[in-house]
Design a protein around this motif. Structure first.
Motif, PDB file in Angstrom:
ATOM      1  N   LEU A 130       0.830  -1.207   0.000  1.00  0.00           N
ATOM      2  CA  LEU A 130       0.000   0.000   0.000  1.00  0.00           C
ATOM      3  C   LEU A 130       0.862   1.254   0.000  1.00  0.00           C
ATOM      4  N   ILE A 138      -2.950   4.236 -10.009  1.00  0.00           N
ATOM      5  CA  ILE A 138      -2.035   4.719  -8.976  1.00  0.00           C
ATOM      6  C   ILE A 138      -0.596   4.482  -9.386  1.00  0.00           C
ATOM      7  N   CYS A 141       2.914   1.648  -3.317  1.00  0.00           N
ATOM      8  CA  CYS A 141       2.156   2.103  -4.482  1.00  0.00           C
ATOM      9  C   CYS A 141       2.055   3.618  -4.549  1.00  0.00           C
ATOM     10  N   LEU A 162      -4.106  -2.293  -6.387  1.00  0.00           N
ATOM     11  CA  LEU A 162      -3.981  -0.849  -6.563  1.00  0.00           C
ATOM     12  C   LEU A 162      -3.497  -0.452  -7.955  1.00  0.00           C
TER      13      LEU A 162
END
Length: 125
Positions: A17, A82, A20, A72
Motif C-alpha cells: 500500500l 495509482i 504504491c 492498486l
C-alpha cells in the motif's frame, strides 16, 4: 501463532500500500524508492520465514504485498491508475514481484529453524 502469521500478511499488504503511493521518488533518474521497496519485501519474506521457523512466514508477506500492489494497479472506472507506466512503476511492480518470488523460494529453500526445534525435552545430542 495465527496472530503472528496474520501480522506478517498485514505487514506485506502495508508495504504494498505504501509502496504504491511512494514508488516514484528518484535520485538522478534512478528509481531509488521503487528499488528500496523491492528490497524491503525480499527482506520481509526472508526474515518472516526465519522468525517463524516455517516457509509460511515468508509466503504470507509476499502474498500481502502482491495483493495490495496489484489491486492498486487496476484502473478505476474513470481510467486513472495509482502505479503509472513509467520506469519507476515498472521497477516497483516487476522488481517487487521478482523479489517477492525470490523471498518465497528462499523461505522454502533455506528455512531457518529455531534452536531446539523438533527435539524432545530432556534429550541431549
Amino acid at each position: 501463532m495465527a496472530a503472528a502469521y496474520a501480522a506478517l500478511f498485514v505487514l506485506g499488504a502495508l508495504e504494498g500500500l505504501i509502496g504504491c503511493f511512494q514508488f516514484a521518488h528518484t535520485l538522478g533518474g534512478i528509481p531509488v524508492a521503487a528499488l528500496a521497496f523491492c528490497v524491503l519485501i525480499l527482506v520481509t519474506s526472508v526474515a518472516g520465514a526465519a522468525g517463524m521457523g516455517s516457509a509460511l512466514g515468508g509466503v504470507l508477506p509476499a502474498i500481502g504485498w502482491l495483493a495490495a500492489s496489484f489491486v492498486l494497479t487496476l484502473p478505476t472506472a474513470a481510467g486513472s491508475v495509482i502505479v503509472t507506466n513509467t520506469g519507476a512503476g515498472k521497477w516497483y511492480l516487476y522488481g517487487g514481484a521478482a523479489c517477492a518470488a525470490v523471498g518465497v523460494v528462499a523461505s522454502f529453500r533455506w528455512r531457518l529453524r529455531r534452536p531446539g526445534a523438533g527435539r524432545r525435552p530432556g534429550v541431549d545430542l
